[in-house]
Write an enzyme that holds these catalytic residues in place. Structure first.
Site, PDB file in Angstrom:
ATOM      1  CB  SER A  98      16.459   5.400   3.921  1.00 42.48           C
ATOM      2  OG  SER A  98      17.436   5.375   3.276  1.00 42.48           O
TER       3      SER A  98
ATOM      4  CE1 TYR B  20      16.501  11.099   2.590  1.00 44.39           C
ATOM      5  CE2 TYR B  20      18.220   9.416   2.541  1.00 44.39           C
ATOM      6  CZ  TYR B  20      16.822   9.783   2.304  1.00 44.39           C
ATOM      7  OH  TYR B  20      16.135   8.945   1.780  1.00 44.39           O
TER       8      TYR B  20
HETATM    9  N1  LIG Z   1      15.482   7.471  -4.057  1.00 48.24           N
HETATM   10  C1  LIG Z   1      15.946   6.818  -3.077  1.00 48.24           C
HETATM   11  O1  LIG Z   1      17.230   6.498  -3.395  1.00 48.24           O
HETATM   12  C2  LIG Z   1      15.465   6.390  -1.855  1.00 48.24           C
HETATM   13  C3  LIG Z   1      15.941   5.398  -0.953  1.00 48.24           C
HETATM   14  C4  LIG Z   1      15.353   4.937   0.151  1.00 48.24           C
HETATM   15  C5  LIG Z   1      14.356   5.969   0.636  1.00 48.24           C
HETATM   16  N2  LIG Z   1      13.682   6.780  -0.192  1.00 48.24           N
HETATM   17  C6  LIG Z   1      12.800   7.613   0.366  1.00 48.24           C
HETATM   18  O2  LIG Z   1      11.581   7.336  -0.129  1.00 48.24           O
HETATM   19  C7  LIG Z   1      10.641   8.512  -0.367  1.00 48.24           C
HETATM   20  C8  LIG Z   1      10.330   8.776  -1.830  1.00 48.24           C
HETATM   21  O3  LIG Z   1      11.527   9.346  -2.369  1.00 48.24           O
HETATM   22  P1  LIG Z   1      11.648   9.221  -4.150  1.00 48.24           P
HETATM   23  O4  LIG Z   1      13.013   8.890  -4.377  1.00 48.24           O
HETATM   24  O5  LIG Z   1      10.425   9.104  -4.680  1.00 48.24           O
HETATM   25  O6  LIG Z   1      11.790  11.114  -4.236  1.00 48.24           O
HETATM   26  P2  LIG Z   1      11.647  12.135  -5.099  1.00 48.24           P
HETATM   27  O7  LIG Z   1      11.498  11.570  -6.315  1.00 48.24           O
HETATM   28  O8  LIG Z   1      12.812  13.211  -4.930  1.00 48.24           O
HETATM   29  O9  LIG Z   1      10.334  12.767  -4.672  1.00 48.24           O
HETATM   30  C9  LIG Z   1      10.164  13.445  -3.698  1.00 48.24           C
HETATM   31  C10 LIG Z   1       8.565  13.677  -3.257  1.00 48.24           C
HETATM   32  O10 LIG Z   1       8.463  14.329  -1.880  1.00 48.24           O
HETATM   33  C11 LIG Z   1       7.600  15.582  -2.294  1.00 48.24           C
HETATM   34  N3  LIG Z   1       7.786  16.699  -1.191  1.00 48.24           N
HETATM   35  C12 LIG Z   1       9.333  17.116  -0.930  1.00 48.24           C
HETATM   36  N4  LIG Z   1       9.003  18.109   0.071  1.00 48.24           N
HETATM   37  C13 LIG Z   1       7.500  18.264   0.284  1.00 48.24           C
HETATM   38  C14 LIG Z   1       6.776  18.950   1.041  1.00 48.24           C
HETATM   39  N5  LIG Z   1       7.320  19.955   1.735  1.00 48.24           N
HETATM   40  N6  LIG Z   1       5.353  19.099   0.873  1.00 48.24           N
HETATM   41  C15 LIG Z   1       5.047  18.060   0.214  1.00 48.24           C
HETATM   42  N7  LIG Z   1       5.652  17.345  -0.543  1.00 48.24           N
HETATM   43  C16 LIG Z   1       7.085  17.331  -0.593  1.00 48.24           C
HETATM   44  C17 LIG Z   1       7.838  15.911  -3.558  1.00 48.24           C
HETATM   45  O11 LIG Z   1       6.828  16.722  -4.075  1.00 48.24           O
HETATM   46  P3  LIG Z   1       7.106  17.954  -5.119  1.00 48.24           P
HETATM   47  O12 LIG Z   1       8.412  18.480  -5.003  1.00 48.24           O
HETATM   48  O13 LIG Z   1       6.388  17.937  -6.278  1.00 48.24           O
HETATM   49  O14 LIG Z   1       6.351  18.960  -4.244  1.00 48.24           O
HETATM   50  C18 LIG Z   1       7.835  14.479  -4.296  1.00 48.24           C
HETATM   51  O15 LIG Z   1       6.558  13.986  -4.570  1.00 48.24           O
HETATM   52  C19 LIG Z   1      11.435   9.746   0.363  1.00 48.24           C
HETATM   53  O16 LIG Z   1      10.885   9.484   1.836  1.00 48.24           O
HETATM   54  C20 LIG Z   1      12.862   9.107   0.109  1.00 48.24           C
HETATM   55  O17 LIG Z   1      13.561   9.502   1.590  1.00 48.24           O
HETATM   56  C21 LIG Z   1      14.384   7.107  -1.385  1.00 48.24           C
END
Ligand SMILES: NC(=O)c1ccc[n+]([C@@H]2O[C@H](COP(=O)([O-])OP(=O)(O)OC[C@H]3O[C@@H](n4cnc5c(N)ncnc54)[C@H](OP(=O)(O)O)[C@@H]3O)[C@@H](O)[C@H]2O)c1
Length: 274
Positions: A149, A162
């Protein structure tokens, strides 16, 4: 350049906003995907979405396997590699995209939650890397993609755990890349700016609107991630001017302290909404 055709990919975070789009965009390259999440219901929903879409017709069933696993447990990590071996006879790539986040005052976060943030965002990706690298070395090929991120290069108030977990993931990716430099294993760290997914609570959306924080759509971010994978970028910061701020913060953090002071004050009232 790397060709994605027939790449066998472990995709954690597959049921998340970015993961779903990554799955949709990787399939047309002919990739074989191990879709990892904790909820079988969400994985099945994703699978039916992929199967119902004409764009993926003909190959989605053969090209995906659903893996219900908690990456923070050793049992879950075993299950992931076992299923990839059983279904696709191994794997060529690991995309660590699972993550959790809190928008909160650090002092109000529980010890358990701080631990969960680090376990999910840093320790589990490290342990998964440790699990897959020996096989990749034996195969003489492999690519690990850690989704970080912009918050992993610029410390953000109210996202303290985070942000610091993503700093750690970035440091891990850089160190490991250097440690494996003489091997064929590639390590990438790709850092999006804020993305419109359910990782962000409504309080974050409200705060982002007030402080004019840029937020990208997940399909756009997934496209940038896939491009970076093909180009084998070592470190990639997505979005301008955020990618420039990363560099400014690295050399002049005191300036960024001053520049973000009023934004941090405005953000504080939204923290209390969460
Ligand atoms: N959204 C943003 O603003 C943003 C910005 C920069 C970077 N990112 C990064 O991009 C990545 C994806 O983010 P996103 O926005 O797609 O998040 P999201 O929509 O909240 O999805 C999170 C994912 O992580 C999985 N997960 C969480 N804990 C887990 C565990 N203990 N075991 C297995 N799976 C787990 C969840 O699966 P289940 O809940 O179904 O188990 C879900 O598939 C993350 O690393 C995040 O930090 C996001």
């Amino acid at each position: 350049m790397m060709t994605l055709n027939n790449q066998r990919i472990i995709l954690t975070g597959a049921t998340g906003g970015i993961g779903i789009e990554l799955a949709k965009q990787l399939l047309p390259y002919g990739c074989k995907l191990g879709l990892v999440g904790r909820s079988m219901e969400k994985l099945e929903q994703l699978s039916s979405e992929l199967n119902a879409d004409d764009a993926f017709n003909g190959y989605s069933n053969d090209h995906i396997t659903l893996i219900t696993a908690d990456i923070t447990t050793s049992e879950g990590r075993h299950q992931i590699v076992d299923e990839m071996e059983a279904r696709f006879n191994g794997y060529d790539m690991l995309i660590n995209a699972a993550g959790i986040m809190d928008f909160t005052s650090f002092l109000e976060q529980t010890d358990d939650r701080i631990e969960a943030v680090f376990k999910t965002n840093v320790i589990a990706p490290m342990q998964l890397c440790k699990k897959v690298i020996p096989y990749m070395l034996a195969q003489n090929k492999g690519h690990i993609v850690n989704v970080g991120s912009i918050f992993g290069s610029i410390g953000f108030a109210w996202f303290t755990s985070y942000s610091s977990s993503k700093f750690a993931l970035r440091g891990f990716s850089q160190s490991l890349r250097r440690e494996l430099a003489e091997t064929p294993i590639k390590i990438s760290y790709i850092a999006p700016r804020a993305v419109k997914t359910s990782l962000n609570s409504s309080a974050v959306y409200n705060m982002a609107e007030e402080v004019k924080m840029n937020m990208d759509m997940p399909d756009v971010v997934a496209k940038q991630i896939v491009y970076s994978i093909i180009k084998k970028h070592k470190e990639k910061y997505l979005g301008f001017p955020e990618s420039l701020f990363v560099r400014i913060n690295a050399v002049l953090p005191g300036l960024v302290d001053m520049a973000t002071r009023s934004q941090n004050k405005s953000a504080k009232k939204y923290v209390q909404q969460d």
